[in-house]
Design a protein around this motif. Structure first.
Motif, PDB file in Angstrom:
ATOM      1  N   LEU A   4       0.835  -1.071  -0.090  1.00 18.73           N
ATOM      2  CA  LEU A   4       0.015   0.025   0.081  1.00 18.73           C
ATOM      3  C   LEU A   4       0.889   1.043  -0.045  1.00 18.73           C
ATOM      4  CD1 LEU A   4      -2.811   1.316   0.295  1.00 18.73           C
ATOM      5  CD2 LEU A   4      -2.617   1.091   2.580  1.00 18.73           C
ATOM      6  N   SER A   5       2.014   1.270   0.492  1.00 19.25           N
ATOM      7  CA  SER A   5       2.835   2.545   0.747  1.00 19.25           C
ATOM      8  C   SER A   5       3.626   2.715  -0.529  1.00 19.25           C
ATOM      9  CB  SER A   5       3.879   2.127   2.067  1.00 19.25           C
ATOM     10  OG  SER A   5       4.628   1.137   1.491  1.00 19.25           O
ATOM     11  N   HIS A   6       3.802   1.814  -1.290  1.00 22.71           N
ATOM     12  CA  HIS A   6       4.390   1.935  -2.689  1.00 22.71           C
ATOM     13  C   HIS A   6       3.274   2.422  -3.778  1.00 22.71           C
ATOM     14  CE1 HIS A   6       7.621  -1.472  -1.538  1.00 22.71           C
ATOM     15  NE2 HIS A   6       7.816  -0.275  -1.086  1.00 22.71           N
ATOM     16  N   ALA A   7       2.134   1.684  -3.571  1.00 26.33           N
ATOM     17  CA  ALA A   7       1.241   2.202  -4.401  1.00 26.33           C
ATOM     18  C   ALA A   7       0.810   3.798  -4.073  1.00 26.33           C
ATOM     19  CB  ALA A   7      -0.128   1.148  -4.163  1.00 26.33           C
ATOM     20  N   ALA A   8       0.726   4.169  -3.048  1.00 29.21           N
ATOM     21  CA  ALA A   8       0.530   5.368  -2.588  1.00 29.21           C
ATOM     22  C   ALA A   8       1.359   6.409  -3.003  1.00 29.21           C
ATOM     23  CB  ALA A   8       0.204   5.838  -0.969  1.00 29.21           C
ATOM     24  N   ALA A   9       2.561   6.054  -3.190  1.00 30.21           N
ATOM     25  CA  ALA A   9       3.651   6.709  -3.633  1.00 30.21           C
ATOM     26  C   ALA A   9       3.527   7.111  -5.134  1.00 30.21           C
ATOM     27  CB  ALA A   9       5.247   6.369  -3.329  1.00 30.21           C
ATOM     28  N   GLU A  10       3.153   6.028  -5.817  1.00 34.16           N
ATOM     29  CA  GLU A  10       2.945   5.980  -7.256  1.00 34.16           C
ATOM     30  C   GLU A  10       1.767   6.715  -7.470  1.00 34.16           C
ATOM     31  OE1 GLU A  10       2.679   2.166  -8.649  1.00 34.16           O
ATOM     32  OE2 GLU A  10       4.687   1.637  -8.665  1.00 34.16           O
ATOM     33  N   TRP A  11       0.798   6.699  -7.038  1.00 27.25           N
ATOM     34  CA  TRP A  11      -0.442   7.600  -7.067  1.00 27.25           C
ATOM     35  C   TRP A  11      -0.181   9.043  -6.861  1.00 27.25           C
ATOM     36  CZ3 TRP A  11      -3.698   3.905  -3.241  1.00 27.25           C
ATOM     37  CH2 TRP A  11      -4.143   2.789  -3.924  1.00 27.25           C
ATOM     38  N   LYS A  12       0.698   9.354  -5.835  1.00 27.31           N
ATOM     39  CA  LYS A  12       1.047  10.814  -5.591  1.00 27.31           C
ATOM     40  C   LYS A  12       1.721  11.249  -6.677  1.00 27.31           C
ATOM     41  CE  LYS A  12       3.143  13.954  -2.284  1.00 27.31           C
ATOM     42  NZ  LYS A  12       4.163  13.927  -1.112  1.00 27.31           N
ATOM     43  N   SER A  13       2.794  10.622  -7.378  1.00 27.28           N
ATOM     44  CA  SER A  13       3.695  11.028  -8.189  1.00 27.28           C
ATOM     45  C   SER A  13       2.812  11.110  -9.482  1.00 27.28           C
ATOM     46  CB  SER A  13       4.578  10.079  -8.360  1.00 27.28           C
ATOM     47  OG  SER A  13       5.562  10.453  -9.745  1.00 27.28           O
ATOM     48  N   ASP A  14       1.941  10.185 -10.018  1.00 31.02           N
ATOM     49  CA  ASP A  14       1.225  10.383 -11.167  1.00 31.02           C
ATOM     50  C   ASP A  14       0.215  11.362 -11.037  1.00 31.02           C
ATOM     51  OD1 ASP A  14       0.086   9.026 -13.521  1.00 31.02           O
ATOM     52  OD2 ASP A  14      -1.606   8.431 -12.357  1.00 31.02           O
ATOM     53  N   LEU A  15      -0.555  11.528 -10.053  1.00 30.27           N
ATOM     54  CA  LEU A  15      -1.595  12.712  -9.959  1.00 30.27           C
ATOM     55  C   LEU A  15      -1.008  13.976  -9.813  1.00 30.27           C
ATOM     56  CD1 LEU A  15      -4.063  11.156  -7.369  1.00 30.27           C
ATOM     57  CD2 LEU A  15      -4.412  11.025 -10.016  1.00 30.27           C
ATOM     58  N   GLN A  16       0.243  13.976  -9.315  1.00 37.83           N
ATOM     59  CA  GLN A  16       1.064  15.316  -9.263  1.00 37.83           C
ATOM     60  C   GLN A  16       1.348  15.669 -10.616  1.00 37.83           C
ATOM     61  OE1 GLN A  16       4.400  15.346  -6.512  1.00 37.83           O
ATOM     62  NE2 GLN A  16       3.682  17.551  -5.881  1.00 37.83           N
ATOM     63  N   GLN A  17       1.978  14.918 -11.425  1.00 36.99           N
ATOM     64  CA  GLN A  17       2.313  15.320 -12.749  1.00 36.99           C
ATOM     65  C   GLN A  17       1.031  15.822 -13.501  1.00 36.99           C
ATOM     66  OE1 GLN A  17       4.524  12.076 -14.665  1.00 36.99           O
ATOM     67  NE2 GLN A  17       5.982  12.271 -13.093  1.00 36.99           N
ATOM     68  N   ARG A  18       0.138  14.856 -13.293  1.00 38.55           N
ATOM     69  CA  ARG A  18      -1.321  15.444 -14.130  1.00 38.55           C
ATOM     70  C   ARG A  18      -1.776  16.886 -13.830  1.00 38.55           C
ATOM     71  NH1 ARG A  18      -4.226  10.962 -16.559  1.00 38.55           N
ATOM     72  NH2 ARG A  18      -3.239   9.238 -16.251  1.00 38.55           N
ATOM     73  N   LEU A  19      -1.938  16.952 -12.489  1.00 41.81           N
ATOM     74  CA  LEU A  19      -2.275  18.388 -12.052  1.00 41.81           C
ATOM     75  C   LEU A  19      -1.416  19.584 -12.483  1.00 41.81           C
ATOM     76  CD1 LEU A  19      -3.711  17.275  -8.436  1.00 41.81           C
ATOM     77  CD2 LEU A  19      -5.141  18.099 -10.554  1.00 41.81           C
ATOM     78  N   ALA A  20      -0.058  19.256 -12.125  1.00 42.81           N
ATOM     79  CA  ALA A  20       1.006  20.449 -12.887  1.00 42.81           C
ATOM     80  C   ALA A  20       0.838  20.619 -14.165  1.00 42.81           C
ATOM     81  CB  ALA A  20       2.355  19.615 -12.475  1.00 42.81           C
ATOM     82  N   ALA A  21       0.525  19.597 -14.943  1.00 45.87           N
ATOM     83  CA  ALA A  21       0.326  19.939 -16.300  1.00 45.87           C
ATOM     84  C   ALA A  21      -0.921  20.639 -16.736  1.00 45.87           C
ATOM     85  CB  ALA A  21       0.201  18.806 -17.265  1.00 45.87           C
ATOM     86  N   ALA A  22      -1.843  20.704 -15.720  1.00 51.53           N
ATOM     87  CA  ALA A  22      -3.102  21.632 -15.842  1.00 51.53           C
ATOM     88  C   ALA A  22      -3.063  22.872 -15.167  1.00 51.53           C
ATOM     89  CB  ALA A  22      -4.515  20.691 -15.467  1.00 51.53           C
TER      90      ALA A  22
END
Length: 742
Positions: A610-628
């Motif tokens: 779960l900790s690894h999945a949460a880190a991946e989710w945060k990195s992925d979503l941060q890139q998406r929101l930063a692009a927007a």
């Protein structure tokens, strides 16, 4: 209660020895050569004693005829092989004489046993009649039979032979011998005081059953002077049975405080009753005898209730039901016999039949008790039918004597009531009688399927999951690890324990478990439970092996798909990204390539922390929101770090991406806050934004929001959308990851 039950293991060597024998693969008593020889000697002695009795009866002189009871109390000739008596079949006997000895107007009481005559005066008359009949035959002269039409027939007494003993007598000889042999087998299987008491009970009831067989002959045959009044003898057998049972229950299945005093008091009461019966001077002797027997029986019920409160031992509960069933049916018989005693003596045949059926019922209970956990259902059916037969004959007696119903109508009504009771409540009575309730097949399959999936996901927790499954199936009071190795599931401790072998494997894992006291001590374990457990363990092993094979195939297929996507699609996307004509297309392809890498990495991995999945989710979503050009607020707290399966990881990843994509594309949010938490096995994700979305209850869920709802539902969770204050939308997702206590 569990501490008391555990302490009882040290205080009850009999139960501990029985359990250890089962675990050491003894499987039962060792029939050594000397025990087999003693059993053979006991069987031979029983057969010889029975042969001597049969020879004595066959050579005793009597009138070669079968007699019945007339409607108004007289004696009627029913059948005879004597040529001189054949013309008078159906005639009523009014006089029986041999010289100066005369019996005038013999009634139906001529064949009644004094044991079942309630009135003291009538019983004394019956004993005198038997004594007069004995004197007639001892004189050696012929007997003169006078019939109602005035005819007189002189008949010379002669032995009836073995064939003249009657079919009913021969049918009861086998149960008598069987009951005697059961007592011998139980005693010799594991000699001890308690089993000796059981042998006393079976022997006493075998003699009672044999005595009843003699009562049913209905022949004019003299009784030996010593047993002309059988009430003291048969009352002694019943009181000895009750006192022995009281002593057994004071020490089994729980050794009660003051058991020696209780046993002494029981035998003192029995001795008092026998003494009063032999003196014959106390009025209402029949009532006193039955009252003492019932008092000892109720004391046995009280002891078993006390024992069950001290320790929830299932044997105590089952034996309590047995004693209550025996006392209840005996009360019905005594009530019917007492009612007959108030009327004209025309129903003594039915009274003898009622007492016979009850004795057979009690004999079946005695045969059942030593083999409770191994008894076949047919024995339970016979015991139940015998108990209902006792009630039917008792009702027949009451209908005849109290309500004056015609005999055939009374018999039909009693049988119909008994059959209706059997049909309506058979299953319930069988389960309540022996406590043999088993879980339904549907419920068992549901538990088995769930445990098989959990074992496949968490093989290190196999013992805990299997223990939980056994608890759900049998609801034992205790589950104890054992150091003994056993190959198959078996019943131990007379049904108080079930020994279950565990699959070999991990270090520190016990080789077997002992389940003690099924259904919290309300029923015993049976062979059906052992067979069910073996089948469940085998099906669990097969299900886990099948799931492992399926999962292995899935893993290989996912790995192949991930490799193909990475090598083919990934390479093409990378080529397109380098050939892009403008920065926007290049950035779009870069994000697409990143999503593909995340997807292929997830497919290649079987589980994700779960900790690894949460880190991946945060990195992925941060890139998406930063692009927007939007901000991300992230908080994630968890009290455990479980592994997410591929299905869970994939679904949660897509849910978060879809929710964030909606805030960018539709709500035009400037900030998205995501708060995650894992508490007591439930993962909660709260996604809130400051966009322009309002009134989520009025939304028409399309592919995006519909996909979110579907994926969350597939994980067994729930999702809801609310308005955020002062503006925006809040989406709350709750998904169970594992059960609390797993």
């Amino acid at each position: 209660m569990q501490r008391a039950a555990a302490a009882r293991l040290d205080e009850a060597p009999d139960d501990a020895v029985a359990l250890e024998q089962a675990l050491a693969d003894h499987g039962g008593p060792r029939w050594t050569r000397w025990r087999l020889r003693l059993l053979g000697v006991a069987a031979l002695l029983g057969c010889l004693a029975l042969a001597v009795l049969l020879r004595t009866l066959a050579q005793s002189p009597g009138i070669p005829a079968q007699w019945g009871t007339a409607p108004h109390g007289g004696v009627v000739l029913e059948a005879s092989a004597e040529p001189a008596l054949k013309p008078y079949i159906g005639q009523r006997l009014v006089r029986l004489a041999a010289g100066a000895l005369v019996i005038d107007a013999p009634s139906g009481r001529l064949f009644a046993a004094p044991r079942w005559i309630v009135d003291d005066g009538e019983r004394a008359d019956q004993v005198r009649t038997r004594a007069t009949l004995r004197e007639m035959f001892d004189a050696g002269a012929s007997l003169t039979l006078g019939f109602a039409d005035g005819a007189q027939v002189v008949v010379a007494p002669r032995p009836p032979g073995l064939a003249g003993l009657g079919l009913a007598f021969w049918m009861l000889v086998l149960p008598v011998l069987l009951l005697y042999l059961v007592g011998a087998v139980v005693l010799l299987a594991e000699p001890g005081p308690r089993r000796a008491l059981f042998a006393i009970i079976t022997s006493a009831q075998a003699l009672s059953l044999l005595w009843l067989a003699l009562d049913l002959q209905h022949t004019v045959t003299p009784m030996p002077a010593r047993v002309a009044d059988d009430l003291p003898w048969r009352l002694a057998l019943d009181l000895a049975t009750a006192a022995a049972a009281l002593q057994i229950f004071s020490q089994y299945p729980v050794r009660l405080p003051g058991r020696f005093g209780i046993s002494a008091a029981g035998w003192a009461v029995a001795a008092l009753g026998v003494m009063l019966a032999w003196q014959g001077r106390m009025p209402g002797l029949w009532w006193w005898g039955q009252g003492l027997t019932f008092a000892l029986g109720l004391a046995s019920v009280a002891l078993l209730t006390w024992a069950h409160r001290i320790e929830s031992h299932p044997i105590a509960a089952v034996l309590q039901r047995f004693v209550l069933a025996a006392l209840g049916t005996l009360a019905a018989v005594n009530l019917a016999v007492a009612a007959v005693g108030w009327q004209a003596p025309t129903t003594h045949v039915v009274a003898s039949t009622a007492s016979l059926v009850w004795t057979l019922f009690f004999a079946l209970l005695l045969v059942w008790v030593p083999f409770l956990s191994r008894a076949r259902p047919v024995l339970r059916e016979f015991a139940l039918l015998a108990g209902l037969g006792t009630l039917a004959t008792s009702l027949h007696l009451l209908f005849l004597s109290v309500f004056a119903i015609q005999p055939y109508a009374s018999l039909i009504l009693a049988v119909l009531l008994a059959v209706a009771s059997y049909v309506a409540a058979r299953h319930w009575m069988l389960n309540q009688f022996a406590g043999s309730h088993l879980p339904s097949a549907e419920r068992t399959f549901e538990h088995l399927y769930r445990v098989a999936r959990d074992v496949q996901k968490h093989p290190e927790r196999e013992v805990a999951l299997l223990t939980g499954l056994l608890r759900e199936l049998f609801d034992p009071l205790e589950v104890q690890p054992l150091a003994h190795v056993t190959s198959n599931t078996r019943v131990a401790g007379d049904g108080s324990a079930l020994v279950v072998p565990l699959p070999p494997g991990r270090r520190g894992q016990p080789p077997a478990l002992a389940l003690r006291f099924a259904r919290r001590g309300r029923r015993i374990f049976t062979q059906e439970d052992a067979r069910l457990t073996d089948r469940v363990l085998e099906q669990l092993r097969r299900a886990v092996a099948y799931d492992s094979a399926v999962e292995h195939g899935r893993s290989e297929e996912r790995l192949r798909l991930a490799q193909d996507l990475h090598d083919d699609i990934g390479a093409r996307l990378l080529t397109l990204m380098y050939k892009a004509q403008d920065p926007e297309m290049e950035e779009y392809l870069r994000h697409t390539l990143q999503d593909l890498k995340t997807l292929t990495r997830g497919l290649a991995a079987t589980d994700h922390r779960l900790s690894h999945a949460a880190a991946e989710w945060k990195s992925d979503l941060q890139q998406r929101l930063a692009a927007a050009q939007a901000e991300l607020g992230w908080s994630f707290l968890h009290d455990d770090d479980p592994e997410l399966g591929v299905v869970q990881w994939s679904a949660l990843t897509r849910v978060l991406r879809e929710l964030v994509s909606n805030t960018i594309a539709h709500a035009h949010a400037q900030r998205v806050d995501i708060v995650g938490s894992l508490e007591r096995g439930t993962l909660t994700l709260v996604v809130s934004d400051d966009g322009n979305g309002r009134s989520p209850g009025a939304w028409a869920h399309g592919l995006g929001l519909g996909g979110v709802r579907k994926r969350v539902k597939q994980l067994g969770g729930e999702v809801r959308w609310l308005e955020n204050a002062p503006r925006g939308i809040v989406c709350e997702v709750r998904v169970p990851l594992f059960a609390v206590g797993d």
